[in-house]
Design an enzyme around this catalytic site. Structure first.
Site, short mmCIF file in Angstrom:
data_model
loop_
_atom_site.label_atom_id
_atom_site.label_comp_id
_atom_site.label_asym_id
_atom_site.label_seq_id
_atom_site.Cartn_x
_atom_site.Cartn_y
_atom_site.Cartn_z
N HIS A 100 169.93 113.01 97.40
CA HIS A 100 169.99 112.52 98.54
C HIS A 100 171.21 113.26 99.26
CE1 HIS A 100 172.73 110.03 96.14
NE2 HIS A 100 173.23 109.79 96.95
N HIS A 102 174.00 112.99 102.51
CA HIS A 102 174.73 112.04 103.37
C HIS A 102 174.74 112.78 104.84
CE1 HIS A 102 175.97 109.29 100.33
NE2 HIS A 102 176.05 110.24 99.36
#
Ligand code: ZN
Length: 137
Positions: A100, A102
């Protein structure tokens, strides 16, 4: 997908999320533990543990999406800056082992992300490191 992957469960709709963007490759959601207001996570829909596990076509597609969403975050919240942070492995701060990225809007003096201090290193050591990395292509 691993049965215990919270991001796979969010992508599958088994756990609710606050969706910001979705296409065939990605889901972008609000981080439920935000560093600052407007903190977004970009998740590839196909489970990949980290940058080394990410398919190259997905890797190639994430930066244009990050740029698009960063523009939307700037337009929405008018931050002074924005961090794009992507952690790989526990030592680097990865806590959910589904790749992922950010997107963290930043404001002057928010103190939200600590800046690291540079280590002391000689030019010869830098040259040796560059050689070592090149030799592992
Ligand atoms: Zn997953």
């Amino acid at each position: 997908m691993p049965n215990d992957c919270i991001f796979c469960k969010i992508i599958a709709g088994e756990i609710p999320s606050h969706k910001v963007y979705e296409d065939d490759l990605f889901l972008a959601i609000m981080d439920v533990f935000p560093t600052t207001c407007g903190h977004v996570l970009i998740l590839p829909k196909k489970h990949a543990q980290d940058i080394l596990d990410l398919p190259v076509d997905t890797a190639a597609a994430i930066l244009p999406l990050a740029q698009k969403l960063a523009g939307q975050i700037y337009a929405a919240f008018h931050p002074d800056g924005l961090n794009m942070i992507q952690n790989n492995g526990p030592a680097a701060g990865q806590s959910v082992f589904h790749y992922h990225m950010h997107l963290i809007p930043r404001w002057e003096s928010d103190g939200a992300v600590k800046q690291s201090k540079p280590i002391k290193i000689s030019p010869k050591e830098l040259a040796n490191m560059a050689t070592t990395i090149r030799n592992n292509s």
